[in-house]
Design a protein around this motif. Sequence first.
Motif, PDB file in Angstrom:
ATOM      1  N   HIS A  71       1.120  -1.136  -0.123  1.00  0.00           N
ATOM      2  CA  HIS A  71       0.250   0.137   0.154  1.00  0.00           C
ATOM      3  C   HIS A  71       1.354   1.397  -0.420  1.00  0.00           C
ATOM      4  CE1 HIS A  71      -3.108  -2.513   1.052  1.00  0.00           C
ATOM      5  NE2 HIS A  71      -2.563  -3.292   1.974  1.00  0.00           N
ATOM      6  N   TYR A  72       0.274   2.173  -0.549  1.00  0.00           N
ATOM      7  CA  TYR A  72       1.333   3.520  -0.645  1.00  0.00           C
ATOM      8  C   TYR A  72       2.962   2.766  -1.171  1.00  0.00           C
ATOM      9  CZ  TYR A  72      -2.870   4.886   2.814  1.00  0.00           C
ATOM     10  OH  TYR A  72      -3.681   5.375   3.284  1.00  0.00           O
ATOM     11  N   VAL A  73       2.986   2.411  -2.223  1.00  0.00           N
ATOM     12  CA  VAL A  73       4.250   2.091  -2.211  1.00  0.00           C
ATOM     13  C   VAL A  73       4.422   2.920  -3.411  1.00  0.00           C
ATOM     14  CG1 VAL A  73       5.032   0.289  -4.378  1.00  0.00           C
ATOM     15  CG2 VAL A  73       3.330  -0.451  -3.140  1.00  0.00           C
ATOM     16  N   PRO A  74       5.893   3.502  -2.778  1.00  0.00           N
ATOM     17  CA  PRO A  74       6.372   4.515  -3.743  1.00  0.00           C
ATOM     18  C   PRO A  74       7.647   3.674  -4.830  1.00  0.00           C
ATOM     19  CG  PRO A  74       8.133   3.242  -1.909  1.00  0.00           C
ATOM     20  CD  PRO A  74       6.090   2.537  -1.615  1.00  0.00           C
TER      21      PRO A  74
ATOM     22  N   GLY B 182      13.345  10.363  -6.261  1.00  0.00           N
ATOM     23  CA  GLY B 182      12.194   8.863  -6.371  1.00  0.00           C
ATOM     24  C   GLY B 182      10.815   9.523  -6.094  1.00  0.00           C
ATOM     25  N   PHE B 183       9.357   9.374  -5.794  1.00  0.00           N
ATOM     26  CA  PHE B 183       8.679  10.461  -5.725  1.00  0.00           C
ATOM     27  C   PHE B 183       7.897   9.186  -4.914  1.00  0.00           C
ATOM     28  CE2 PHE B 183       9.561  11.293  -9.852  1.00  0.00           C
ATOM     29  CZ  PHE B 183       9.693  12.660  -9.592  1.00  0.00           C
ATOM     30  N   VAL B 184       6.906   9.715  -3.504  1.00  0.00           N
ATOM     31  CA  VAL B 184       6.280   8.562  -2.675  1.00  0.00           C
ATOM     32  C   VAL B 184       4.708   9.207  -3.006  1.00  0.00           C
ATOM     33  CG1 VAL B 184       7.626   8.220  -1.037  1.00  0.00           C
ATOM     34  CG2 VAL B 184       6.404  10.362  -0.671  1.00  0.00           C
ATOM     35  N   PRO B 185       3.639   8.420  -2.850  1.00  0.00           N
ATOM     36  CA  PRO B 185       2.362   9.004  -3.239  1.00  0.00           C
ATOM     37  C   PRO B 185       1.949   9.641  -2.045  1.00  0.00           C
ATOM     38  CG  PRO B 185       2.447   6.315  -2.009  1.00  0.00           C
ATOM     39  CD  PRO B 185       3.503   7.064  -2.545  1.00  0.00           C
ATOM     40  N   THR B 186       1.023  10.173  -1.868  1.00  0.00           N
ATOM     41  CA  THR B 186       0.776  11.285  -0.857  1.00  0.00           C
ATOM     42  C   THR B 186      -0.791  10.952  -0.336  1.00  0.00           C
ATOM     43  OG1 THR B 186      -0.802  13.324  -2.601  1.00  0.00           O
ATOM     44  CG2 THR B 186       1.465  13.925  -1.339  1.00  0.00           C
ATOM     45  N   ALA B 187      -0.850  10.569  -1.371  1.00  0.00           N
ATOM     46  CA  ALA B 187      -2.607   9.428  -0.584  1.00  0.00           C
ATOM     47  C   ALA B 187      -2.896   7.815  -1.790  1.00  0.00           C
ATOM     48  CB  ALA B 187      -3.618  10.430  -1.690  1.00  0.00           C
ATOM     49  N   GLY B 188      -3.674   7.241  -1.444  1.00  0.00           N
ATOM     50  CA  GLY B 188      -4.207   5.995  -1.688  1.00  0.00           C
ATOM     51  C   GLY B 188      -4.348   5.084  -3.103  1.00  0.00           C
ATOM     52  N   PRO B 189      -4.956   4.333  -3.523  1.00  0.00           N
ATOM     53  CA  PRO B 189      -5.295   4.495  -4.861  1.00  0.00           C
ATOM     54  C   PRO B 189      -6.817   5.095  -5.300  1.00  0.00           C
ATOM     55  CG  PRO B 189      -5.311   2.339  -3.721  1.00  0.00           C
ATOM     56  CD  PRO B 189      -4.128   3.268  -3.206  1.00  0.00           C
ATOM     57  N   THR B 190      -7.509   5.242  -4.096  1.00  0.00           N
ATOM     58  CA  THR B 190      -8.928   5.674  -3.717  1.00  0.00           C
ATOM     59  C   THR B 190      -8.949   7.132  -4.784  1.00  0.00           C
ATOM     60  OG1 THR B 190      -8.806   5.666  -1.872  1.00  0.00           O
ATOM     61  CG2 THR B 190      -9.594   3.146  -2.229  1.00  0.00           C
ATOM     62  N   GLY B 191      -9.736   7.403  -4.879  1.00  0.00           N
ATOM     63  CA  GLY B 191      -9.836   9.254  -5.537  1.00  0.00           C
ATOM     64  C   GLY B 191     -10.019   9.239  -6.529  1.00  0.00           C
ATOM     65  N   TYR B 192      -9.717  10.130  -6.968  1.00  0.00           N
ATOM     66  CA  TYR B 192      -9.455  10.851  -8.542  1.00  0.00           C
ATOM     67  C   TYR B 192      -8.399  10.667  -8.748  1.00  0.00           C
ATOM     68  CZ  TYR B 192      -7.814  14.940 -11.599  1.00  0.00           C
ATOM     69  OH  TYR B 192      -7.435  14.582 -13.516  1.00  0.00           O
ATOM     70  N   GLN B 193      -6.955  11.471  -8.340  1.00  0.00           N
ATOM     71  CA  GLN B 193      -5.826  10.463  -8.355  1.00  0.00           C
ATOM     72  C   GLN B 193      -5.060  10.087  -7.200  1.00  0.00           C
ATOM     73  OE1 GLN B 193      -4.110   9.528 -11.357  1.00  0.00           O
ATOM     74  NE2 GLN B 193      -6.226   9.896 -12.639  1.00  0.00           N
ATOM     75  N   ALA B 194      -3.909  10.504  -7.491  1.00  0.00           N
ATOM     76  CA  ALA B 194      -2.300  10.202  -5.794  1.00  0.00           C
ATOM     77  C   ALA B 194      -1.868  11.723  -6.571  1.00  0.00           C
ATOM     78  CB  ALA B 194      -1.982   9.338  -5.828  1.00  0.00           C
ATOM     79  N   GLY B 195      -1.704  12.198  -5.642  1.00  0.00           N
ATOM     80  CA  GLY B 195      -0.224  12.959  -5.291  1.00  0.00           C
ATOM     81  C   GLY B 195       0.590  12.466  -5.457  1.00  0.00           C
ATOM     82  N   TRP B 196       1.834  12.779  -6.036  1.00  0.00           N
ATOM     83  CA  TRP B 196       3.723  12.397  -6.214  1.00  0.00           C
ATOM     84  C   TRP B 196       4.661  13.286  -5.394  1.00  0.00           C
ATOM     85  CZ3 TRP B 196       4.525   7.247  -5.954  1.00  0.00           C
ATOM     86  CH2 TRP B 196       2.841   5.820  -7.182  1.00  0.00           C
ATOM     87  N   LEU B 197       5.624  13.403  -4.354  1.00  0.00           N
ATOM     88  CA  LEU B 197       6.322  14.157  -3.530  1.00  0.00           C
ATOM     89  C   LEU B 197       7.716  13.292  -4.564  1.00  0.00           C
ATOM     90  CD1 LEU B 197       6.829  15.940  -2.260  1.00  0.00           C
ATOM     91  CD2 LEU B 197       7.175  14.739   0.236  1.00  0.00           C
ATOM     92  N   GLY B 198       7.821  14.359  -4.645  1.00  0.00           N
ATOM     93  CA  GLY B 198       9.553  13.871  -5.300  1.00  0.00           C
ATOM     94  C   GLY B 198      10.470  13.842  -3.334  1.00  0.00           C
ATOM     95  N   PHE B 199      11.594  13.720  -3.548  1.00  0.00           N
ATOM     96  CA  PHE B 199      12.154  12.894  -1.704  1.00  0.00           C
ATOM     97  C   PHE B 199      13.480  13.772  -2.134  1.00  0.00           C
ATOM     98  CE2 PHE B 199      11.661   8.616  -2.929  1.00  0.00           C
ATOM     99  CZ  PHE B 199      13.459   8.506  -3.683  1.00  0.00           C
TER     100      PHE B 199
ATOM    101  N   ARG C  85       5.569   7.275   4.423  1.00  0.00           N
ATOM    102  CA  ARG C  85       6.064   7.405   3.399  1.00  0.00           C
ATOM    103  C   ARG C  85       7.611   7.439   3.291  1.00  0.00           C
ATOM    104  NH1 ARG C  85       1.669   6.220   4.506  1.00  0.00           N
ATOM    105  NH2 ARG C  85       2.653   4.156   4.981  1.00  0.00           N
ATOM    106  N   LEU C  86       8.123   8.137   3.968  1.00  0.00           N
ATOM    107  CA  LEU C  86       9.306   8.970   3.149  1.00  0.00           C
ATOM    108  C   LEU C  86      10.074   7.592   3.622  1.00  0.00           C
ATOM    109  CD1 LEU C  86       8.889  12.244   3.903  1.00  0.00           C
ATOM    110  CD2 LEU C  86      10.018  11.151   1.882  1.00  0.00           C
ATOM    111  N   VAL C  87      10.266   6.582   4.757  1.00  0.00           N
ATOM    112  CA  VAL C  87      10.729   6.279   5.513  1.00  0.00           C
ATOM    113  C   VAL C  87      10.859   5.145   4.675  1.00  0.00           C
ATOM    114  CG1 VAL C  87      11.487   4.190   7.134  1.00  0.00           C
ATOM    115  CG2 VAL C  87      10.689   6.661   7.392  1.00  0.00           C
ATOM    116  N   GLU C  88       9.076   4.063   4.354  1.00  0.00           N
ATOM    117  CA  GLU C  88       9.059   3.051   3.199  1.00  0.00           C
ATOM    118  C   GLU C  88      10.213   3.402   2.093  1.00  0.00           C
ATOM    119  OE1 GLU C  88       5.195   3.166   2.857  1.00  0.00           O
ATOM    120  OE2 GLU C  88       4.605   2.080   4.768  1.00  0.00           O
ATOM    121  N   ALA C  89      10.150   4.152   1.276  1.00  0.00           N
ATOM    122  CA  ALA C  89      10.742   5.062   0.301  1.00  0.00           C
ATOM    123  C   ALA C  89      12.797   4.440   0.630  1.00  0.00           C
ATOM    124  CB  ALA C  89      10.770   6.249  -0.031  1.00  0.00           C
TER     125      ALA C  89
END
Length: 281
Positions: A103-106, A113-130, A165-169
Amino acid sequence: MTIAHFSSRRLMDCTIDLRKQEVLADALANWVYHDEYVMKLDTTLLIYPVTKGDQKVTLILDRHLGPFLSHQATSTLIKAVIERHWLTFQHMRIAHQFAGQHHYVPYVFGQYGFVPTAGPTGYQAGWLGFYHITSLQSFESDALLVFDNHLKLLLPMSHYFLHSRLVEAATIGELQKEYQASLIEYGGFNKQRPKLENKLAHTLHCWPEVQLKNPRELYSFGMEAMMTAAIETYLMEGYGDQLGLEVETLAADIRAFIAARGADIMPKNRHFPTAKKPADK
């Protein structure tokens, strides 16, 4: 904390607050559109879905270009990045399998790389460059990010969520380091392990320890990824049509072969002796 005008193209020493809808609405009225934008590992700071009137658009922060909008969906932008680095996407499959992330796979490409700012539900997930992040702080009940150009970004999400999310990345980055070292060590490509740093782990002051199931197993999965990516790329370039081959079928056959015969194609012994540490005096 002073909130800079969103219309400014200069990101140095300013703060962009994405939490306040009324401030964001005023900013969106002045931002230009750039629908040909190509998301880049080393300059894209954030792609984020927003609503402008009755329209869904993507807010983009680029380290050099500043803030602007795009009609391209965030999923389209991140998909283009993955397609440009197909081999790394295959490597990520290995990393996620070993790390157990579902879940929330970076998306991790070494230091970038990028981490998602939300899960797959909803319109779109944002992506944050780290890559350019220098610190993550808690501000009120939300997350405050500081980048290496002194831009500050306030996001409407908890510090705990974004930190996780960032620790997972960073964990995936650490596993990629071990994976590359395994290919070199077991494949005999070099006599020394590569000197790879985990920049994100240093930024977060965390030291992810990845317990590999088995270094040889990791090597086997690595060979699978490289073979599959190479042949799928070959087919996508049009050779598959000439040969009457399908990407999905051939890729599945490769994975099945490696899973069954992986141990047979791996070197039984290393191609060089393991370097010994000098004895303590």
